[in-house]
Design a protein around this motif. Structure first.
Motif, PDB file in Angstrom:
ATOM      1  N   TRP A   1       0.923  -1.355   0.024  1.00 52.55           N
ATOM      2  CA  TRP A   1      -0.074  -0.121  -0.206  1.00 52.55           C
ATOM      3  C   TRP A   1       1.052   1.331  -0.004  1.00 52.55           C
ATOM      4  O   TRP A   1       1.933   1.527   0.760  1.00 52.55           O
TER       5      TRP A   1
ATOM      6  N   PHE B   1      -2.201   5.834   2.613  1.00 48.57           N
ATOM      7  CA  PHE B   1      -3.412   5.238   3.065  1.00 48.57           C
ATOM      8  C   PHE B   1      -3.063   5.338   4.775  1.00 48.57           C
ATOM      9  O   PHE B   1      -3.820   4.673   5.547  1.00 48.57           O
TER      10      PHE B   1
ATOM     11  N   ARG C   1      -6.781   8.583  -2.043  1.00 50.13           N
ATOM     12  CA  ARG C   1      -5.596   8.251  -1.444  1.00 50.13           C
ATOM     13  C   ARG C   1      -4.664   7.652  -2.571  1.00 50.13           C
ATOM     14  O   ARG C   1      -3.499   7.102  -2.326  1.00 50.13           O
TER      15      ARG C   1
END
Length: 127
Positions: free
Chosen positions: A11, A15, A126
């Motif tokens: 990720w 985030f 995001r």
């Protein structure tokens, strides 16, 4: 909303703070219900679809079609390749997520359109 596979390798920093490296969450044995968990992960509601493949960050040489996509069950979000990591590398998932999956008898809840839209906006802001 919570991210199931919130590992630093998977990720972007936008985030938030990941729970660590995926390398630190590998179990020696699969979950007893690993196949059913993998099916649950594959059947999530599509939030963000990505064409193409993602390479296994653990180095097996395998790729996963749509691995960078993001799916949801209305409460949790995860990447499209999480099923692969559960099945192939026995990645440990958050206990709260596993309880949620098992309480739902390994069936993704029906889509709640307003909720999915809110999740999609969260993800879109995001990425």
């Amino acid at each position: 909303m919570m991210i199931v596979d919130f590992f630093q390798e998977l990720w972007p920093p936008s985030f938030g703070t990941p729970r660590g490296s995926i390398h630190d969450f590998l179990a020696p044995e699969p979950y007893e219900d690993a196949e059913r968990i993998a099916q649950y992960l594959r059947r999530g509601h599509e939030i963000f679809s990505v064409m193409g493949t993602s390479e296994d960050v653990l180095g097996s040489g395998h790729t996963v079609l749509g691995g960078d996509s993001i799916l949801s069950d209305g409460k949790w979000i995860w990447r499209g390749d999480l099923w692969f990591y559960v099945r192939t590398h026995h990645v440990e998932l958050p206990a709260e997520f596993l309880a949620h999956v098992r309480e739902n008898n390994h069936l993704v809840p029906p889509e709640d359109a307003p909720r999915v839209i809110r999740i999609a906006r969260y993800v879109d802001a995001r990425i």
